[in-house]
Design a protein around this motif. Sequence first.
Motif, PDB file in Angstrom:
ATOM      1  N   HIS A   1       0.833  -1.202   0.000  1.00 24.48           N
ATOM      2  CA  HIS A   1       0.000   0.000   0.000  1.00 24.48           C
ATOM      3  C   HIS A   1       0.863   1.245   0.000  1.00 24.48           C
ATOM      4  O   HIS A   1       0.591   2.210   0.712  1.00 24.48           O
ATOM      5  CB  HIS A   1      -0.935   0.004   1.212  1.00 24.48           C
ATOM      6  CG  HIS A   1      -1.927  -1.107   1.200  1.00 24.48           C
ATOM      7  ND1 HIS A   1      -2.811  -1.292   0.168  1.00 24.48           N
ATOM      8  CD2 HIS A   1      -2.163  -2.097   2.074  1.00 24.48           C
ATOM      9  CE1 HIS A   1      -3.552  -2.345   0.419  1.00 24.48           C
ATOM     10  NE2 HIS A   1      -3.180  -2.860   1.558  1.00 24.48           N
ATOM     11  N   SER A   2       1.909   1.233  -0.804  1.00 22.30           N
ATOM     12  CA  SER A   2       2.757   2.414  -0.920  1.00 22.30           C
ATOM     13  C   SER A   2       3.230   2.575  -2.356  1.00 22.30           C
ATOM     14  O   SER A   2       3.153   1.646  -3.156  1.00 22.30           O
ATOM     15  CB  SER A   2       3.956   2.325   0.030  1.00 22.30           C
ATOM     16  OG  SER A   2       4.837   1.313  -0.373  1.00 22.30           O
TER      17      SER A   2
ATOM     18  N   ALA B   1      -2.681  13.340  -5.986  1.00 15.95           N
ATOM     19  CA  ALA B   1      -3.240  12.205  -6.721  1.00 15.95           C
ATOM     20  C   ALA B   1      -2.722  10.884  -6.167  1.00 15.95           C
ATOM     21  O   ALA B   1      -3.475   9.913  -6.038  1.00 15.95           O
ATOM     22  CB  ALA B   1      -2.906  12.328  -8.201  1.00 15.95           C
ATOM     23  N   ALA B   2      -1.443  10.829  -5.822  1.00 19.36           N
ATOM     24  CA  ALA B   2      -0.861   9.597  -5.282  1.00 19.36           C
ATOM     25  C   ALA B   2      -1.444   9.266  -3.914  1.00 19.36           C
ATOM     26  O   ALA B   2      -1.723   8.104  -3.619  1.00 19.36           O
ATOM     27  CB  ALA B   2       0.657   9.727  -5.192  1.00 19.36           C
TER      28      ALA B   2
ATOM     29  N   LEU C   1      -7.301   4.902  -1.584  1.00 24.68           N
ATOM     30  CA  LEU C   1      -8.338   4.088  -2.217  1.00 24.68           C
ATOM     31  C   LEU C   1      -7.931   2.624  -2.270  1.00 24.68           C
ATOM     32  O   LEU C   1      -8.708   1.740  -1.908  1.00 24.68           O
ATOM     33  CB  LEU C   1      -8.617   4.610  -3.628  1.00 24.68           C
ATOM     34  CG  LEU C   1      -9.697   3.889  -4.416  1.00 24.68           C
ATOM     35  CD1 LEU C   1     -11.053   4.104  -3.751  1.00 24.68           C
ATOM     36  CD2 LEU C   1      -9.718   4.388  -5.845  1.00 24.68           C
ATOM     37  N   ARG C   2      -6.703   2.344  -2.702  1.00 17.89           N
ATOM     38  CA  ARG C   2      -6.219   0.955  -2.793  1.00 17.89           C
ATOM     39  C   ARG C   2      -6.161   0.269  -1.424  1.00 17.89           C
ATOM     40  O   ARG C   2      -6.412  -0.915  -1.303  1.00 17.89           O
ATOM     41  CB  ARG C   2      -4.839   0.910  -3.422  1.00 17.89           C
ATOM     42  CG  ARG C   2      -4.826   1.240  -4.879  1.00 17.89           C
ATOM     43  CD  ARG C   2      -3.396   1.279  -5.395  1.00 17.89           C
ATOM     44  NE  ARG C   2      -3.334   1.748  -6.744  1.00 17.89           N
ATOM     45  CZ  ARG C   2      -3.188   0.953  -7.800  1.00 17.89           C
ATOM     46  NH1 ARG C   2      -3.075  -0.339  -7.629  1.00 17.89           N
ATOM     47  NH2 ARG C   2      -3.145   1.467  -9.011  1.00 17.89           N
ATOM     48  N   ALA C   3      -5.794   1.046  -0.384  1.00 18.16           N
ATOM     49  CA  ALA C   3      -5.667   0.480   0.959  1.00 18.16           C
ATOM     50  C   ALA C   3      -6.983   0.520   1.726  1.00 18.16           C
ATOM     51  O   ALA C   3      -7.078  -0.006   2.831  1.00 18.16           O
ATOM     52  CB  ALA C   3      -4.597   1.236   1.737  1.00 18.16           C
ATOM     53  N   ASN C   4      -7.986   1.189   1.134  1.00 15.48           N
ATOM     54  CA  ASN C   4      -9.296   1.323   1.772  1.00 15.48           C
ATOM     55  C   ASN C   4      -9.187   2.012   3.135  1.00 15.48           C
ATOM     56  O   ASN C   4      -9.713   1.526   4.140  1.00 15.48           O
ATOM     57  CB  ASN C   4      -9.989  -0.039   1.894  1.00 15.48           C
ATOM     58  CG  ASN C   4     -11.467   0.114   2.174  1.00 15.48           C
ATOM     59  OD1 ASN C   4     -12.078   1.108   1.783  1.00 15.48           O
ATOM     60  ND2 ASN C   4     -12.033  -0.872   2.852  1.00 15.48           N
TER      61      ASN C   4
END
Length: 59
Positions: free
Chosen positions: A6-7, A24-25, A31-34
């Motif tokens: 998640h990085s 943006a990052a 979002l990916r890590a919720n």
Amino acid sequence: MNFESHSVTLKIWDRSTTNESLDAAVADVALRANVSKDLVRVTRSGPKIFTIGVASDLS
């Protein structure tokens, strides 16, 4: 750009796009890590290099 769990590690060449690129990052990693964007940390890893990740993953 390099993704690990998640990085993400970014090298930003154009100084004028630094804020937009980091925003943006941070949103993408959250979002990916919720998780909330508040739990995402940005650290400067070197000249023009930034690591963005969930705070607990970067410890």
